[in-house]
Design an enzyme around this catalytic site. Structure first.
Site, short mmCIF file in Angstrom:
data_model
loop_
_atom_site.label_atom_id
_atom_site.label_comp_id
_atom_site.label_asym_id
_atom_site.label_seq_id
_atom_site.Cartn_x
_atom_site.Cartn_y
_atom_site.Cartn_z
N GLY A 10 -11.14 -8.69 2.29
CA GLY A 10 -12.58 -8.95 2.13
C GLY A 10 -12.85 -10.43 2.23
O GLY A 10 -12.02 -11.26 1.86
N ARG A 72 -9.90 -5.33 7.41
CA ARG A 72 -8.91 -4.70 6.54
C ARG A 72 -7.94 -3.94 7.44
O ARG A 72 -8.23 -2.84 7.89
CB ARG A 72 -9.60 -3.77 5.54
N ASP A 103 -4.14 -9.72 -2.45
CA ASP A 103 -3.03 -8.83 -2.67
C ASP A 103 -2.46 -8.18 -1.42
O ASP A 103 -1.29 -8.35 -1.09
CB ASP A 103 -3.61 -7.70 -3.53
N THR A 125 -9.30 -14.01 -3.56
CA THR A 125 -9.86 -12.74 -4.00
C THR A 125 -10.86 -13.02 -5.08
O THR A 125 -10.57 -13.73 -6.05
CB THR A 125 -8.82 -11.75 -4.56
N ASP A 127 -11.67 -11.08 -7.22
CA ASP A 127 -11.22 -10.39 -8.43
C ASP A 127 -10.27 -11.25 -9.27
O ASP A 127 -10.05 -10.96 -10.43
CB ASP A 127 -10.50 -9.08 -8.05
N ASP A 129 -7.14 -11.46 -9.36
CA ASP A 129 -6.02 -10.73 -9.96
C ASP A 129 -4.68 -10.97 -9.29
O ASP A 129 -3.73 -10.24 -9.53
CB ASP A 129 -6.35 -9.23 -10.03
N ARG A 171 -11.84 -4.40 -9.67
CA ARG A 171 -11.33 -3.04 -9.65
C ARG A 171 -10.18 -2.85 -10.64
O ARG A 171 -10.15 -1.89 -11.39
CB ARG A 171 -10.87 -2.67 -8.24
#
Lengths: 341, 341, 341, 341
Positions: A10, A72, A103, A125, A127, A129, A171
């Site tokens: 993304g 992706r 990731d 990212t 996120d 993470d 997520r």
């Protein structure tokens, strides 16, 4: 040297800062060539090559998205994907490949590295993470956007005696929810790290509204999960292709609060605005430092490593310390979110 | 427990977030009393007491400045200052005193601690030069403001073929200059860490404008110093009270560039806007975490310590590792600023 | 004089600026009393009185929402509503009542005026559909927020080759959609003023993506309606109380585009963030001017009028030129939105 | 048709929106050619031609400055200037010339029109002092930037008990000062429209600080002038080329306040940041509407006119109603600034 470059997964703000830094450091400092690939790993597989010069990176620092495009696409999951990638890299005589991604991209990078390609990864990212680094590109801007939204909902919640539920991205980890929740002064933050009981949330809100308050903000990470004990109803609807789509956890939480408390409750799903627009200075600096460090690593022959921020320093971390893991929000931060409610 | 609280030194965004966290954590989590003092150490010396309750901290999270007020007052440098401070703290039966401040405040805190008062410090300074912590409250917002200004100057410089010189804060360290310079894509960054030769700056700009560019941005920290070799003229003028005031280093740099290159050169001194207004989410979160950690430290009997951010974690650092030192911009970051020019 | 003040209808940024101006102008310039009522007309009916002094309006200028609170309550539609309102106003000896609100509030004001109460209205609505004035309070901030969201979606749409559908507020008129669409450079803007044919939208997007573009932004006002000819499917789902809720027009448009083109299509519903947060300078100035003008009108005995902006000037417009009408987006502006696509 | 296009005078945000609209409307709607000239009238005189296509205007809507560049050059004041301009326009077979500029550019346009060239002007100036239009491009963004700065200074003034003097742009009219002053809640606004007496300013501040306040914001337009009665000292210093430069009026006001009151007083000169960076939605929309209207006028054969905003409408105003005049801030707005202090 000929250094390849791609952005995968993304998109997010700060990618262009990293691309710009790779080009400036590669061209200016060392006189190397920077060979971009369009649309992530797909462009490598397809041989969609875009050599990068100074004019490509003019004025891109404050611009969100990625000038290389992204997709992706995981070469190791596609038939002949890895072979196509390796074949393009050989045809283009790429000495090292810098990939900017999350990731999945780092995982792909480790697979391509096993095929003998010198790889360097730059983590991005929203996120946040990815393990091994304090920050990944894009996260900081996402927190800013989410906080600004919570600030806005705050004044309208207060004027109308409402419960405002905000669903943010995240997520597998609740970095955005917890950080934006603290920064925005949310009353409740639900993150994947701690399964929640909807009944406790409801009781807390009822207690709060009885005691003194007339409004509340509830921040829900899209990956937050109800604990087994709780019974929540998820809505269903038809998606654009006629398929049945389950409502989001934010929808379910807002619905349960409305049903169980009778409070005027509204849901806002932030969605894609969290990953677009001008990057914050922090994301521009992070992208710049990671881009420079990645080229330095390539020149120094350091491969199968990811650039990483540790406190004030940029370091290199081996792929095998990173791949396949999720960085969770630490307990201290979760507690700050809980006790400042 | 009765926990005292003050904000000292120059104000900056994020102080109210820390105050709010101290109050919420102290009152809500532990049921302790939080006793604020107005206008920094001066308020302690004068007994200017302001007990803090929930209503004081309502809606302060996004508000800059400090609701307690601040003043530049060092108890150990004033006649009877320390005694007055200790006497007030005894009269108010303060069990631990949390002070939010910069270098000077932490130094004062260590002196007060020597007089037997349990002290905990929270670092704030837009200059970010407090050692022992990755970030101090206020710095992050200042970088954002400076970057936004550079972004704005960028478009007007480009439209008019100008050299824009921007002077930012940073007396002893160039954190704002280097970070905002990288984030804003400045061509030259002058920081206290590396004395500059004006003739090299001039030659670089001439080279750049001959080669391809029609504009340049030069970021100067207020504490940047010319190397001995260089000869620069500083302007002089009369200040508001008739005193002779030397022009700033930014003024001198802009003057020298204009004189030596003939380029249309303009100076912007950012000044006080850098320390005001809504704190960024990062500063709100930092203030919140530090406030919670300071109360936890007080309750745990940890004293003569400063809250600090190390990567993802909040820790406590002893005063003697902090006081009297300056945290400089690391070489890697200076190099990124230089090579991305 | 005793001047009453209320805010009715949905909240929006800029209300506090108007309240502050009424208080400052009433108290400071004339020495009158300003009597606030809490939660709109409901507070007048209930006698929920809040006399306003200088301390109430400290620092409220940049704060969204309304310090008086608001509610959707129409005295003329409630049993005994009008009587209760008139009775409170007599008990409080109110000489003139200033109400800040939208369409519904102005309509209520005209009903209350018929009962003999001297009324002055200040128009606010993020929809900007009140006739007789160029601008209503709150609209300008809403356009800014929607534009910022479109800017953000722009970069992510471009990086991913996506169609981004954004649903913004605007039930009866497309002011936000058209203005934010132009400002954000949207490819398609659907407003209530011109019923749309989904098939034409789809063909335009297909043409555009074949020709040169790889992404598109479609802005949809919540009140946009499909022309009879078009067949669109609206989704359905269960609401929080088990009721069947029809999906929004944005949902339907996104679904149709996805189905008919196969393009990767995403929907963002901006929702309540459009009506919250810090007002733009324009809304603060508008609120300030309207507040001053309303008090001047009350003092001058001008009643049953609404404050209005005409170009550079603030004027007073009689209720009967305003009530029950909708101000639509002019054809020129609709055309700019269409031709700049 | 071949339509010429230039941007003249100082740059400001929103110019690119107007350029984009001229190109889109000219190319797309009518199939005409748009011939840009670089660096304002100078580029016309020099034949510095830049034909504009779709790729030139991609992504420029949110970008400040002008992609055509600009310069302060008046053809009618240069030897052979007018002749060179006419000669280029003939050589390029320009059917109509659209010039985007302020006062000076419109004046130049009327001179060029007298030489027989069909001219259409689009007004831009952050000073907003062009008559015949409610708004000129760039003004709105400047007010936003100035207000944001005042917001920031507010919190730091309050924390430190200071008087903050802010000097903003506005040589002949106080539009920015008055609007940003109202929006930022300034205590004193000094504009060219009303010569000020420094002694009255000082007495007001002393009264205010005695009564209740501990800080004040004073906004000064760069063109504000002291009334004869007042005696103010302006500072002097050496400029970059050794010339004597008088300090600004903001400097003088800050100096007098500091001297006469003893209050801690600080000066911020906003300078060039006011004319740079991303345009607000309002400036993007204004530029878009004016660009479309200018092309429509050219196609319709309407010449020697300026595009103008009147309330909700865009109109065309003849040059002779515009040239050589200054639009001043209306009395009502000055009064709002004064009474809300």
């Amino acid at each position: 040297m000929r250094i390849g470059l791609l952005t995968g997964g993304g998109d997010c703000p700060g990618l262009n800062a990293a691309i710009r830094a790779v080009v400036k450091q590669g061209l200016g400092e060392y006189g190397h060539s920077i060979i971009g690939f369009r649309n992530g790993w797909k462009g490598v597989a397809d041989g969609d090559v875009h050599p990068l010069g100074r004019s490509d990176i003019r004025n891109v620092l404050p611009v969100g998205g990625t000038l290389l495009g992204t997709a992706r696409f995981h070469p190791h999951s596609e038939d002949g994907g890895l072979e196509a990638v390796v074949s393009t890299l050989e045809a283009e005589r790429i000495d090292a490949l810098v990939c900017i991604g999350g990731d999945g991209t780092v995982h792909a990078a480790s697979k391509v590295a096993e095929a003998g390609v010198p790889m360097i990864a730059i983590p991005k990212t929203i996120d946040n993470d990815v393990v091994g680094t304090d920050l990944s590109i894009g996260f900081h801007t996402a927190v800013n956007i989410a906080t600004e939204a919570i600030d806005r909902l705050h004044t309208t919640a207060e004027s109308h005696n409402r419960v405002m539920v905000v669903e943010v991205m995240g997520r597998h980890a609740g970095w955005i929810a917890v950080n934006a929740g603290i920064a925005g002064g949310a009353e409740v933050v639900l993150a994947p790290e701690e399964p929640f009981e909807i009944e406790r949330v409801v009781r807390y809100l009822q207690h709060r509204h009885r005691a003194h308050a007339s409004f509340s903000i509830v921040v829900v990470a899209e990956g937050a999960v109800p604990a087994e004990a709780s019974s929540m109803e998820f809505t269903q609807r038809l998606g654009p292709f006629g398929e049945i789509v389950a409502g989001s956890v934010g929808e379910a939480v807002a619905g349960e609060i409305a049903r169980r408390t009778g409070f005027d409750t509204r849901l806002t799903v932030l969605g894609h605005v969290q990953r677009g627009g001008t990057p914050t200075p922090t994301d521009r600096i992070l992208g710049s430092r990671f881009g420079v460090a990645a080229v330095d690593a390539a020149v120094a022959g350091r491969t199968s490593v990811m650039t990483a921020l540790h406190g004030d320093e940029v370091r290199l971390v081996p792929f095998d310390e990173v791949a396949g893991k999720v960085k969770h929000v630490p307990a201290e931060l979760l507690r700050v979110a809980a006790t400042l409610a």
